[in-house]
Enzyme design. Sequence first.
Site, short mmCIF file in Angstrom:
data_model
loop_
_atom_site.label_atom_id
_atom_site.label_comp_id
_atom_site.label_asym_id
_atom_site.label_seq_id
_atom_site.Cartn_x
_atom_site.Cartn_y
_atom_site.Cartn_z
CG ASP A 1 -93.22 -12.75 -94.70
OD1 ASP A 1 -93.40 -13.10 -93.52
OD2 ASP A 1 -92.14 -12.89 -95.29
CG ASP B 1 -93.51 -15.68 -90.45
OD1 ASP B 1 -93.62 -16.77 -91.04
OD2 ASP B 1 -92.43 -15.07 -90.34
CD GLU B 2 -93.99 -17.01 -96.68
OE1 GLU B 2 -93.04 -16.20 -96.75
OE2 GLU B 2 -93.89 -18.20 -97.01
#
Length: 424
Positions: A14, A109-110
């Site tokens: 993350d 973002d993950e």
Amino acid sequence: MPVPDASPAILLVDIDAFFPQVEQILRPDLRGRPVIVGGRVTDRSVVASASYEARARGVRTAMPIREAHRRCPEAVFLRGDFHAYARFSRAMMAICQRYTPLVEPTSMDEAYLDVSGCQRLFRTQGIVPPMAGDAWPLLAADHLQRTIRRELDLAVTVGAATNRLVAKIACSRAKPGGVAWVKPGHEAAFLAPLPLKALPGIGPRTAEQLERYNLRCVEDLARLPERLLAEHFGPAGRTLAERARGLDPTPVTAGEGTPKSIGRETTFETNLIDVGQVKAMLSYLLERACRQLREEGLLARTVSVKVRYADFKTLGRSRSLTTFSDHDDAFWPVARDLFDRVHTRRVGIRLVGARLSHLEPGGRQLDLFDEADHDRRAAYYRSVDRVRDRFGFSALVTGRAIDLLATHERDARGFRLRTACLSR
């Protein structure tokens, strides 16, 4: 003794404060300063993301920009650069795929990585030392974090565990910039002292219901019989029981990172009554969404239009095309008609938005007589995209969005609004 290759090992990577961090990488003068992405100080938008320097001052995601400015007046307020964020996201996902083909992005973002069975490969590649023992998932997570930092200058947090649920919670507990590993067999003990809200799926209402029974931490929930939870919460009760014990059978599936929808919204600085201006903005937003479709190699079939009035009443409608497309002109007539059907009140408009859904990877079945026309339009949009990639999106304005030229200024990122502000 080394853990057998068959043992489950799931990583969750993350990116910390993704949008502000990218801005700080691209503009080194912003490092160490509070950065808030979502809008300028005068914008009627909300915080999309805040750097940890701003979070320390009480700024949170979805907070009105003006409230964020009141709490942190020294912050740098930015509207953001989606294309820069997408570029960093793709680069990070490419690094993850070097470690395993089982990479499932869940957002920009993950991503989850299933590295089960990769212990011998990691030894061969020098990712983990030969005598790593059962801690090899922790060392692999650390290696991944350092690689992303070295190649992209991005700070990320990584959680490692035997399943997705525990990896996610481990990741959240290690933020920002940490690496956390929950050893096999220790999942329930790791979760036991955590508050109930730490479990995904337990929102404020569910937590309130559980607290009525004096249940306040995960250990309290884990002690209850599954039958009792099922009686009170139905099928969700069984899921709660499993999660409280650290169980999660959900697999990591490569290729499941396709977003469910792509959309753009505008919150106007002043409520608009000029329908022409609103339609021009709707056209522009739809162009931005279609550009993202083409950039990500996706096609869409359904278009949705949303209108929020000055009194905050929100209306929306959707309609599907007969075929999938990524062309602006395929969606605009439908979006225009949907807006006409939604705009039924003589009240100023606060927000307008367009969203494309029912997505699938690129590749389109054509009718025999449609192929030539489709190829011409595809060539046209490739040319348009090349111009915008080189000179900025608003360097080339088409369709109804041309009307914005009379009321808006432009820069390389898009329209710099005089009477309204753009929020992604």
